[in-house]
Design a protein around this motif. Structure first.
Motif, PDB file in Angstrom:
ATOM      1  N   TYR A  11     -19.966 -82.045 -91.995  1.00 43.54           N
ATOM      2  CA  TYR A  11     -20.300 -80.519 -92.621  1.00 43.54           C
ATOM      3  C   TYR A  11     -21.507 -80.664 -92.895  1.00 43.54           C
ATOM      4  CZ  TYR A  11     -19.928 -76.201 -95.034  1.00 43.54           C
ATOM      5  OH  TYR A  11     -20.808 -75.199 -95.756  1.00 43.54           O
ATOM      6  N   LEU A  14     -24.900 -80.530 -90.679  1.00 47.64           N
ATOM      7  CA  LEU A  14     -24.640 -79.390 -90.003  1.00 47.64           C
ATOM      8  C   LEU A  14     -25.911 -78.717 -90.097  1.00 47.64           C
ATOM      9  CD1 LEU A  14     -21.301 -77.705 -89.873  1.00 47.64           C
ATOM     10  CD2 LEU A  14     -22.159 -79.237 -88.220  1.00 47.64           C
ATOM     11  N   TRP A  39     -16.541 -74.740 -88.902  1.00 47.31           N
ATOM     12  CA  TRP A  39     -16.344 -76.223 -89.172  1.00 47.31           C
ATOM     13  C   TRP A  39     -14.192 -76.658 -89.670  1.00 47.31           C
ATOM     14  CZ3 TRP A  39     -18.142 -80.434 -88.871  1.00 47.31           C
ATOM     15  CH2 TRP A  39     -17.695 -82.357 -88.751  1.00 47.31           C
ATOM     16  N   ASP A  43     -12.480 -79.705 -87.706  1.00 48.55           N
ATOM     17  CA  ASP A  43     -11.998 -79.978 -88.071  1.00 48.55           C
ATOM     18  C   ASP A  43     -10.873 -80.331 -88.183  1.00 48.55           C
ATOM     19  OD1 ASP A  43     -13.351 -82.591 -89.505  1.00 48.55           O
ATOM     20  OD2 ASP A  43     -12.670 -81.552 -91.452  1.00 48.55           O
ATOM     21  N   VAL A  75     -21.605 -77.892 -84.075  1.00 48.86           N
ATOM     22  CA  VAL A  75     -20.059 -77.547 -84.115  1.00 48.86           C
ATOM     23  C   VAL A  75     -19.870 -78.596 -82.822  1.00 48.86           C
ATOM     24  CG1 VAL A  75     -17.601 -77.784 -84.912  1.00 48.86           C
ATOM     25  CG2 VAL A  75     -19.518 -76.123 -86.415  1.00 48.86           C
ATOM     26  N   LYS A  79     -18.769 -82.832 -83.074  1.00 50.40           N
ATOM     27  CA  LYS A  79     -17.011 -83.254 -83.061  1.00 50.40           C
ATOM     28  C   LYS A  79     -17.516 -84.217 -81.127  1.00 50.40           C
ATOM     29  CE  LYS A  79     -15.129 -82.161 -86.514  1.00 50.40           C
ATOM     30  NZ  LYS A  79     -14.421 -83.332 -87.519  1.00 50.40           N
TER      31      LYS A  79
END
Length: 233
Positions: A11, A14, A39, A43, A75, A79
């Motif tokens: 986080y 970001l 997030w 997540d 995001v 990921k």
């Protein structure tokens, strides 16, 4: 989860990832208002990964609030859905990362979005389609903005989904006080009147968001109203 370069992002990374996206972006507040919701979903909640993008049993996330997608792209990059080195090209002529997400260009994007009032009706149809196929595990999530509730198409979707018992349908309303019209009892009351389960939380509190996202709601669709700071002029 790692990106294509095997660098792990969290986080705290970001803002830096969003900072890579320069150029003519007119919807910064629309992006930053969604950052914490996105997030926590990616997540801790959504059952989807870069490797499962085509898995019929995956959760579906539909970004209806698609006119400020920088947080979404950050995001997705964190990921591993899109390469981080795509971010600096955001909004340029030959970049897949446009000012509105395009599902044919952005890995992980389920819909092309940006026009207000489209995402939630599509999510209702998606939930109905999964039910018709006998797929009972995938959950459908739609992220909309409070201003989208000025659109009648959303109210038709809300009114249908409750009585239809679409309990795999989830909506997150990011409320940054952009709506034109006030609603008696607040946003959650509108959904509750149509038979939805509803929770209102601080849209910056990750633990509160996670608890709201995972709250049980048997037999009913579920909405989380995530309140954030009002959009500045």
């Amino acid at each position: 989860m790692t990106s294509a370069t095997d660098v792990t992002y969290g986080y705290a990374d970001l803002p830096g990832l969003m900072g890579l996206m320069t150029g003519d972006e007119k919807h910064g507040p629309a992006a930053t208002s969604t950052l914490d919701v996105l997030w926590v979903l990616y997540d801790r909640v959504l059952r989807v990964s870069p490797e499962r993008r085509a898995d019929p049993e995956r959760d579906r996330f539909l970004l209806s609030k698609g006119h400020g997608p920088m947080a979404y792209y950050a995001v997705l990059a964190a990921k591993g859905f899109v390469p981080v080195d795509w971010l600096p090209g955001f909004g340029s002529y030959d970049s897949p990362l446009g000012h509105h997400p395009d599902r044919t260009l952005v890995p992980g994007a389920e819909i092309g979005s940006g026009s207000l009032g489209h995402g939630l009706p599509i999510a209702v149809g998606t939930a109905l389609g999964l039910r018709a196929q006998g797929l009972g595990e995938p959950r459908v999530w739609a992220l909309i903005g409070d201003a989208e509730l000025d659109e009648g198409s959303n109210h038709e979707a809300i009114a249908f989904a409750g009585p239809a018992g679409l309990d795999r349908l989830h909506t997150v309303v990011v409320d940054n006080s952009s709506a034109t019209y006030a609603r008696p009892g607040g946003i959650a009351a509108r959904f509750e009147a149509a038979g939805w389960s509803a929770v209102t939380v601080d849209g910056r509190d990750h633990e509160a968001l996670f608890a709201a996202f995972t709250a049980p709601h048997p037999g009913r669709p579920h909405v989380v109203v995530a309140r954030v700071e009002p959009k500045s002029a």
